[in-house]
Design a protein around this motif. Structure first.
Motif, PDB file in Angstrom:
ATOM      1  N   SER A  27      -3.925   3.044  -3.784  1.00 50.71           N
ATOM      2  CA  SER A  27      -2.713   4.377  -3.803  1.00 50.71           C
ATOM      3  C   SER A  27      -3.726   5.719  -3.793  1.00 50.71           C
ATOM      4  O   SER A  27      -3.091   6.601  -3.817  1.00 50.71           O
ATOM      5  N   TYR A  28      -4.398   5.703  -4.684  1.00 47.40           N
ATOM      6  CA  TYR A  28      -5.278   7.156  -4.927  1.00 47.40           C
ATOM      7  C   TYR A  28      -6.255   7.558  -5.399  1.00 47.40           C
ATOM      8  O   TYR A  28      -7.172   6.284  -5.853  1.00 47.40           O
ATOM      9  N   GLN A  55      -7.313  14.722 -10.608  1.00 47.72           N
ATOM     10  CA  GLN A  55      -6.705  14.706  -9.336  1.00 47.72           C
ATOM     11  C   GLN A  55      -6.798  13.484  -8.765  1.00 47.72           C
ATOM     12  O   GLN A  55      -7.037  12.703  -9.229  1.00 47.72           O
ATOM     13  N   ARG A  56      -5.619  13.417  -8.045  1.00 48.21           N
ATOM     14  CA  ARG A  56      -5.327  12.777  -7.261  1.00 48.21           C
ATOM     15  C   ARG A  56      -5.994  12.558  -5.729  1.00 48.21           C
ATOM     16  O   ARG A  56      -4.882  13.610  -4.748  1.00 48.21           O
ATOM     17  N   MET A  57      -6.704  12.024  -4.844  1.00 47.68           N
ATOM     18  CA  MET A  57      -6.374  11.973  -3.988  1.00 47.68           C
ATOM     19  C   MET A  57      -6.000  10.961  -2.895  1.00 47.68           C
ATOM     20  O   MET A  57      -6.220   9.729  -2.931  1.00 47.68           O
ATOM     21  N   GLU A  58      -4.992  11.267  -2.150  1.00 50.06           N
ATOM     22  CA  GLU A  58      -3.667  10.367  -1.998  1.00 50.06           C
ATOM     23  C   GLU A  58      -4.109   9.638  -0.255  1.00 50.06           C
ATOM     24  O   GLU A  58      -3.448  10.122   0.877  1.00 50.06           O
ATOM     25  N   VAL A  59      -5.636   9.344   0.015  1.00 48.20           N
ATOM     26  CA  VAL A  59      -5.687   8.776   1.544  1.00 48.20           C
ATOM     27  C   VAL A  59      -4.926   7.960   1.717  1.00 48.20           C
ATOM     28  O   VAL A  59      -5.073   7.987   3.602  1.00 48.20           O
ATOM     29  N   SER A  64       1.913   7.837   0.584  1.00 44.00           N
ATOM     30  CA  SER A  64       2.339   8.313  -1.046  1.00 44.00           C
ATOM     31  C   SER A  64       4.039   7.523  -0.372  1.00 44.00           C
ATOM     32  O   SER A  64       4.071   7.811   0.082  1.00 44.00           O
ATOM     33  N   GLN A 114       0.581   0.989 -10.108  1.00 41.95           N
ATOM     34  CA  GLN A 114      -0.713   1.877  -8.986  1.00 41.95           C
ATOM     35  C   GLN A 114      -1.797   2.092  -8.982  1.00 41.95           C
ATOM     36  O   GLN A 114      -2.227   2.257 -10.046  1.00 41.95           O
ATOM     37  N   THR A 139       0.859  -1.270   0.321  1.00 43.50           N
ATOM     38  CA  THR A 139      -0.301   0.003  -0.639  1.00 43.50           C
ATOM     39  C   THR A 139       1.612   1.107  -0.288  1.00 43.50           C
ATOM     40  O   THR A 139       2.194   0.776  -0.027  1.00 43.50           O
ATOM     41  N   PRO A 140       0.336   2.397  -0.346  1.00 45.92           N
ATOM     42  CA  PRO A 140       1.344   3.873   0.009  1.00 45.92           C
ATOM     43  C   PRO A 140       1.805   3.850   1.021  1.00 45.92           C
ATOM     44  O   PRO A 140       2.783   5.028   0.848  1.00 45.92           O
ATOM     45  N   PRO A 186      -5.782   2.674  -8.436  1.00 50.26           N
ATOM     46  CA  PRO A 186      -6.259   3.733  -7.554  1.00 50.26           C
ATOM     47  C   PRO A 186      -7.282   2.462  -6.896  1.00 50.26           C
ATOM     48  O   PRO A 186      -7.844   1.354  -6.795  1.00 50.26           O
TER      49      PRO A 186
END
Ligand SMILES: Nc1ncnc2c1ncn2[C@@H]1O[C@H](COP(=O)(O)OP(=O)(O)OP(=O)(O)O)[C@@H](O)[C@H]1O
Ligand SMILES: [Mg+2]
Length: 374
Positions: free
Chosen positions: A299-300, A307-311, A314, A331, A268-269, A333
């Motif tokens: 990953s996001y 746009q990416r939300m990196e919950v 990272s 990666q 995982t990130p 999503p």
């Protein structure tokens, strides 16, 4: 008179409200006790203080209470952790090995051993690419990745098989939408399930009929062996093996039995603890296996417009890939269609082929093909 099999089947209908899996698959059922018309079920919750524990308790009482011959159901709740789960696997497996051969563990039979009946496909000389999907810890999406890579490779025109080696937490039947009891051919070999054109063997084929497998070491070892020797596999280009979580003894044992296999590590990130990376590398090293690459999952969240939300933070995939000096293959999503696809038995690549996750899976499959034949 109620028996273990009936109780286990009933428990298979109880779902963990958060994880959306049944509690048998999640390995949350620790023990079933039957005394006349009284049934005791020990359930290990995945997290301490799980706010939904009352629901699980009620659902277990209801599901088991409905069975004929049951007057009272007692539910004992406890909490599991990853380490404990790994230790349990290791103990069960060690026990199975020592019971087979006295005290010493039996050395794994080499693939292609002419005196044995290893599937020819697993021999060093076969053209089939064998890939073990592993992870340092549980719940990172190994099984989801396995199922979707299987579909992706099939999409690319390859003949694909999946071996679900997560004996306790088997999930490939559900993820790929395959079910039914195991059938044998005239040579007494297990006929794999076929789903979406993919050939699958899993413990899920055996459990309702012989629930003892889930609990007893000797049966566990025998089943694992059978997956290597007694399956009527068709000719395959790729065999993907969904490994049990972690780097415990079972993962190592499976790895050692298949020196031909390469490993793909799912992570995982979150930045990976060095220790996890080292353990993973150690398993691969001791089993003399190549690590083909890392897949970072969850990953996001794609937010549109690139746009990416990196919950989950990272860098975890990149970090591990650097530490192990192997490529980061992709990666994936976090998308609800991925989970829904897995729950419904139609992997996202089939249910939402245009999603970002699907595109990523296809790209990863292409990279894997290139790397495996490099
Ligand atoms: N990219 C993703 N997007 C959304 N949900 C995901 C994604 N990957 C996995 N999941 C969900 O996360 C959960 C855990 O995934 P999965 O069962 O594949 O993990 P695992 O590593 O095989 O777990 P275990 O260690 O227990 O075998 C599942 O509910 C799955 O549907
Ligand atoms: Mg899994």
């Amino acid at each position: 008179m109620v028996n273990h099999g009936m109780v286990l089947s009933a428990l298979g209908t109880v779902t963990d409200p958060e994880l959306h899996y049944d509690i048998v698959t999640l390995n949350m059922v620790r023990n079933i006790g039957i005394q006349g018309d009284q049934v005791t079920v020990d359930v290990a919750l995945t997290v301490a203080g799980c706010p939904l524990h009352q629901k699980i308790e009620r659902d277990v009482e209801e599901a088991v209470g409905k069975l004929p011959g049951v007057a009272q159901v007692n539910v004992n709740l406890d909490v599991m952790n990853d380490e404990e789960r790994r230790t349990a696997f290791a103990r069960a497996f060690k026990q199975s090995q020592s019971q087979k051969s006295g005290t010493e563990a039996t050395p794994p039979r080499p693939p292609g051993d002419p005196s044995g009946s290893w599937s020819p496909m697993l021999s060093e000389t076969s053209q089939t690419v064998v890939l073990g999907i592993a992870s340092g810890k549980g719940g990172v999406g190994k099984s989801t990745v396995t199922a979707n890579l299987a579909v992706a490779l099939a999409r690319l025109g390859f003949r694909v098989g999946v071996m679900d080696m997560d004996i306790y937490g088997y999930s490939q039947g559900r993820m790929l939408g395959a079910h039914g009891q195991a059938q044998a051919n005239a040579q007494q070999k297990i006929i794999p399930w076929t789903a979406h054109g993919i050939h699958v063997v899993s413990m899920g084929m055996f459990v309702p009929e012989n629930q003892a497998i889930v609990w007893r070491g000797p049966m566990l070892g025998k089943m694992m062996q059978q997956f290597f020797t007694d399956v009527a596999w068709p000719e395959l280009d790729y065999l993907l093996i969904d490994l049990p979580p972690g780097t415990g003894d079972i993962a190592l044992d499976v790895a050692q039995r298949l020196p031909k296999a390469s490993l793909i590590i799912v992570t995982t990130p979150q930045v990976v603890a060095k220790e996890v990376a080292m353990r993973t590398a150690d398993v691969a090293h001791r089993a003399n296996q190549r690590i083909l690459g890392i897949i970072e999952n969850m990953s996001y969240i794609p937010m549109g417009g690139g746009q990416r939300m990196e919950v989950f933070g990272s860098g975890g995939g990149e970090d591990l890939s650097k530490q192990l000096e192997v490529p980061l293959l992709g990666q994936i999503p976090l998308e609800s269609s991925v989970r829904e696809g897995g729950d419904r038995g139609t992997p996202v690549l089939l249910s939402a082929p245009d999603s970002e996750a699907s595109t990523t899976f296809l790209q990863i499959a292409q990279k894997i093909h290139a790397a495996a034949h490099a």
